[in-house]
Scaffold this motif. Structure first.
Motif, short mmCIF file in Angstrom:
data_model
loop_
_atom_site.label_atom_id
_atom_site.label_comp_id
_atom_site.label_asym_id
_atom_site.label_seq_id
_atom_site.Cartn_x
_atom_site.Cartn_y
_atom_site.Cartn_z
N THR A 57 0.84 -1.19 0.00
CA THR A 57 0.00 0.00 0.00
C THR A 57 0.88 1.25 0.00
O THR A 57 2.11 1.15 -0.06
CB THR A 57 -0.93 -0.02 1.22
OG1 THR A 57 -0.16 -0.30 2.40
CG2 THR A 57 -2.00 -1.08 1.07
N THR A 58 0.27 2.43 0.07
CA THR A 58 1.00 3.69 -0.05
C THR A 58 2.19 3.71 0.92
O THR A 58 2.01 3.62 2.13
CB THR A 58 0.08 4.87 0.25
OG1 THR A 58 -1.07 4.78 -0.60
CG2 THR A 58 0.79 6.19 -0.02
N TYR A 59 3.38 3.88 0.38
CA TYR A 59 4.59 3.63 1.18
C TYR A 59 4.78 4.63 2.30
O TYR A 59 5.09 4.25 3.43
CB TYR A 59 5.82 3.61 0.27
CG TYR A 59 5.89 2.38 -0.59
CD1 TYR A 59 6.21 1.15 -0.05
CD2 TYR A 59 5.59 2.44 -1.95
CE1 TYR A 59 6.25 0.00 -0.83
CE2 TYR A 59 5.63 1.30 -2.74
CZ TYR A 59 5.96 0.09 -2.18
OH TYR A 59 5.99 -1.05 -2.95
N ASN B 257 2.77 6.20 3.98
CA ASN B 257 1.61 6.36 4.86
C ASN B 257 1.21 5.05 5.51
O ASN B 257 0.22 5.01 6.24
CB ASN B 257 0.43 6.93 4.07
CG ASN B 257 -0.61 7.56 4.95
OD1 ASN B 257 -0.29 8.30 5.88
ND2 ASN B 257 -1.88 7.25 4.70
N ASN C 31 4.41 -4.15 -5.86
CA ASN C 31 3.60 -2.98 -6.17
C ASN C 31 3.96 -2.46 -7.54
O ASN C 31 5.04 -2.75 -8.08
CB ASN C 31 3.82 -1.88 -5.12
CG ASN C 31 2.72 -0.84 -5.15
OD1 ASN C 31 1.69 -1.02 -5.79
ND2 ASN C 31 2.95 0.28 -4.49
N PRO D 282 4.15 1.09 -8.46
CA PRO D 282 4.01 2.50 -8.02
C PRO D 282 3.98 3.45 -9.20
O PRO D 282 4.81 3.39 -10.11
CB PRO D 282 5.25 2.73 -7.15
CG PRO D 282 6.26 1.74 -7.67
CD PRO D 282 5.47 0.55 -8.12
N GLU E 130 4.98 6.63 -9.55
CA GLU E 130 5.73 7.78 -9.03
C GLU E 130 7.11 7.79 -9.64
O GLU E 130 7.58 6.84 -10.16
CB GLU E 130 5.81 7.73 -7.51
CG GLU E 130 6.43 6.44 -6.97
CD GLU E 130 6.47 6.40 -5.45
OE1 GLU E 130 5.87 7.26 -4.80
OE2 GLU E 130 7.12 5.49 -4.93
#
Length: 813
Positions: free
Chosen positions: A711-713, A715, A809, A811, A813
């Motif tokens: 999941t969102t790294y 956070n 994942n 990502p 980004e």
């Protein structure tokens, strides 16, 4: 009336006595020389030839000395007298000859290029900062063309909607005239006077000058090519990375210039190759002709060619023109292009008004993109190529056709056909371009799931979207959910309206009856829970049912501030697991857990009502904006993002049972440490001010994860149980840090550097007063096949949740 005729005469006189000097620029052997520089001697005024060597310069009647320059060729001057007609002046430039007679090179001795480079390095900082303030005019032209492209991507036909089936086409063409204002070290501003994009009359072109200064130690070229940047051939440490070869000297306007060949010592380092010319005695950059290749850790592109030419003004030297040539091949799209910047009308040490430099980095004037073709024909310093002129004419005409109702209807009929892949796998969007409306439906794969409370679930979530003038838009999303096993039907609707000319405002209203996770941030994806339940006898998803109403408002306030707030009412109803839970694979000793966070106990939730208010403020110091005629766009800042929120559970409001208040503050940033890579972090602190009556959904929850997909790294805790650390403490803090090496270290490992995989080192920490501590350490490989990341994680602390795991994942980004 006589004044009117006098004014008319003056205007006509200006038009009558404006002439052009034009012609072609070739080498002596007849080769056309692209983007050669044309100057009026003694000034920085002039023009630039196009990519086929043709130039055109507007002048008034008079006597001029025209100077023609091209990197690698001798400068040529021609004196011309302009009287009452346009004049053709062609240039045939002679290849530059380099003299080695004055240079003594001892056998086995050091190449003289090294001493020249050392001198340039010594003067680097001085030349970087010698011009404290300046303003100038910039012409920018960018074009991107395709040599080839695939017929389909992911099963969908590639269609440019231009009626041209040729594999060779121009996909982007834009021009901009702008004024650039600079005050070192931190202030810059661009005012766009005129701009155009081929085929898009409302568009704003490539408008912000990107000056690549090789006086900087690290040269930043965009953000995607290499976040670490590239090492300048005259950086302080350049001698550790480059070899140099002296090619010889030549003279321009009485100035001796040294031509140096730049050679990277090693592959897989962020280095340039090519040529740099340095003036003798004052050791300035005269011109560059440098290249970047994939093997120099460049992403996205195969090659990037950078040409620069400097000219003297008074006792300073300024950049006259910069041309970059990108090329590459991505997903079958074989592309190339050129981006030209021509600088003129320099003013050194201008006087700027107080507060001239503000938070507006780029301002586009009203009607800047409405200039007629005649304006562009009279103002552009770089003549259009034939294919560029044809592209403007074709796409501008096609744009008018595309606006016709008949054409829009035909596109809708073509694109709105129902497809098997759309219905089953990806979802489907139906558009009505004429009215700027669309309807999107989720796929069956997304809509059908399973959990231990509802059994098999069909969750249909269509979205209607309507775009109005400017930034105004309306979104309406009904939600229909039916549990086939528990026989519960839930429906709700959410809508949002966005508006605002300067800063974006959004009002959202939602209500109905729906399913909520105990952590209302919904950390568990339905599809992940379905697989975990059916294949591994794990029911991570803990849910309750609620009648609810929610009203939210978000707005930009300017100067880096954003405000957000909402009020929500929920009538929360407890749910139980089914008596007969389906699973496809059984594990000895493993059973499904009850439908509540077992770490918090059964008493943490019972049916109740809650009215909750959230207010928050987001602030990023130094935030910069792009100001368009109809909107202002936040483009971020080099400083951290600060966010503060207060949450109140108000007892008695609409029969609310809850009574609590809590606060949260976070700070996050993405630090570019140049060759060292990137360091990203996020720190959260918060706690309850009071917690008199509170239930599990309103606890402080962390973003946890127990599935194989990360999941969102910055956070999330990737191995933590979902509710093991939920609490009502008056103080808790979490810290997430990720160090992305972006090619550092892996460029020393043969296979990894060839594949361009990167290392990431990460750590997360959680502290809950009085004495709960949990940590995760992570080692990751990213940029695998450009899109994949694999994480290897170990957790530890003074809890019982010490374990290890692997996450994957994709990502963005």
């Amino acid at each position: 009336m006589k004044y009117f005729y006098t004014l008319l005469f003056l205007l006509l006189s200006t038009s009558v006595f404006a002439y052009t000097i034009h012609g072609n620029i070739r080498s002596k052997d007849g080769k056309l020389l692209p983007y050669a520089s044309i100057l009026i001697k003694g000034t920085t005024e002039g023009t630039t030839a196009n990519s086929k060597g043709f130039y055109s310069l507007s002048v008034e009647a008079g006597v001029y000395t025209i100077v023609c320059q091209h990197i690698g060729y001798k400068t040529e001057e021609k004196k011309v007298t302009v009287t009452n007609e346009n004049i053709i002046i062609d240039f045939d430039l002679e290849m530059q000859s380099y003299h080695l007679t004055d240079v003594e090179v001892k056998a086995g001795g050091e190449d003289p290029a090294y001493e020249i480079i050392r001198n340039a390095i010594k003067k680097r900082a001085e030349h970087l900062h010698e011009i404290k303030k300046y303003q100038c005019e910039v012409y920018l032209k960018g074009q991107l063309q395709l040599r080839d492209y695939p017929t389909k991507i992911l099963g969908k036909k590639v269609d440019f909607e231009d009626g041209d089936t040729s594999k060779k086409k121009m996909v982007f063409l834009s021009e901009t005239i702008a004024k650039l204002f600079v005050e070192h070290p931190n202030n810059a501003k661009v005012e766009v006077i005129s701009t155009r994009v081929s085929g898009y009359s409302d568009g704003f072109g490539f408008s912000f000058p990107q000056i690549f200064s090789f006086y900087e130690n690290i040269v930043k070229i965009g953000t995607g090519l290499n976040p670490r940047g590239f090492i300048s051939p005259i950086s302080n440490n350049a001698l550790h990375y480059y070899k140099y070869k002296f090619e010889g000297t030549y003279y321009e306007n009485g100035k001796e210039i040294n031509r140096i060949k730049v050679i990277p010592k090693r592959k897989y380092e962020p280095l340039f190759a090519g040529y740099i010319s340095i003036t003798e005695n004052d050791w300035r950059i005269y011109s560059t002709e440098l290249y970047l290749l994939k093997e120099q850790q460049m992403q996205l592109l195969d090659t990037l060619h950078i040409q620069q030419l400097y000219v003297p003004i008074k006792d300073k030297w300024v950049l006259k023109q910069q041309v970059i040539y990108p090329s590459g091949k991505i997903l079958g799209f074989d592309f190339f292009g050129s981006f030209v910047q021509v600088f003129s009308h320099y003013e050194i040490d201008p006087t700027f008004k107080k507060k001239f430099f503000d938070n507006i980095l780029l301002k586009v004037y009203d009607s800047a993109n409405k200039k007629p073709t005649t304006y562009w024909d009279s103002i552009r310093p770089v003549p259009l190529l034939d294919e560029e002129a044809i592209d403007y004419k074709k796409k501008d005409s096609l744009e008018q056709v595309k606006k016709s109702p008949a054409y829009l209807d035909s596109l809708d009929r073509k694109n709105n056909k129902v497809t098997f892949s759309g219905l089953i796998l990806t979802g489907q969007t139906f558009t009505k371009r004429k009215t700027k409306e669309s309807l999107s439906i989720n796929s069956l794969l997304d809509a059908i799931n399973y959990n231990t409370v509802e059994g098999w679930v069909l969750n249909f979530t269509p979205t209607y979207y309507k775009r109005y003038e400017g930034r105004k838009s309306l979104r309406i999303s009904p939600d229909f959910r039916y549990g086939f096993n528990n026989k519960h039907f839930n429906s709700s609707i959410a809508s949002s309206y966005s508006f605002g000319k300067k800063y974006l405002n959004t009002i959202s209203i939602a209500g109905g009856k729906n399913i909520f996770q105990f952590n209302n941030n919904s950390p568990i994806q339905s599809k992940d829970n379905t697989l975990a339940t059916l294949l591994y006898t794990r029911n991570y998803l803990k849910i309750y049912e609620a009648w609810f109403t929610k009203v939210s408002y978000r707005t930009g306030l300017g100067k880096g501030f954003d405000f957000f707030g909402d009020i929500e009412y929920q009538d929360r109803l407890a749910l139980k697991n089914l008596d007969n839970i389906q699973t496809w694979r059984k594990y000895n000793g493993r059973v499904f857990t009850p439908n509540y966070p077992i770490e918090l106990g059964a008493n943490s939730f019972k049916s109740h009502k809650a009215t909750i208010v959230d207010i928050g403020l987001r602030f990023r110091p130094g935030t910069k904006y792009i100001e368009l005629p109809n909107r202002t766009i936040n483009i971020g800042s080099k400083y951290p993002v600060l966010t503060a929120t207060l949450t109140y559970g108000i007892k008695g409001l609409i029969n609310s049972d809850v009574d609590f208040s809590k606060w949260n503050f976070s700070i996050s940033d993405n630090l570019n440490i140049k060759l060292g890579g990137q360091l990203r972090y996020k720190i959260n602190v918060g706690g309850f001010i009071h917690a008199k009556t509170i239930y599990a959904p309103d606890y402080q929850h962390i973003a946890a994860n127990r599935t194989a997909t990360a999941t969102t790294y910055l956070n999330s805790f990737q191995l933590a149980p979902y509710y093991a650390f939920s609490n009502t403490s008056n103080f808790m803090t979490s810290v997430h840090v990720a160090y992305h090496l972006k090619g550092l270290l892996t460029n020393k490992i043969p296979l990894l550097r060839k594949w361009n995989w990167f290392f990431v080192f990460s750590g997360s920490a959680l502290y809950i007063q009085p004495n709960v501590q949990y940590y995760e350490g992570m080692f990751s490989l990213e940029n695998i096949l450009k899109v994949l990341r694999v994480d290897f994680i170990q957790s530890f602390g003074n809890t019982n949740y010490n374990t290890s795991g692997i996450r994957i994942n994709f990502p963005l980004e």
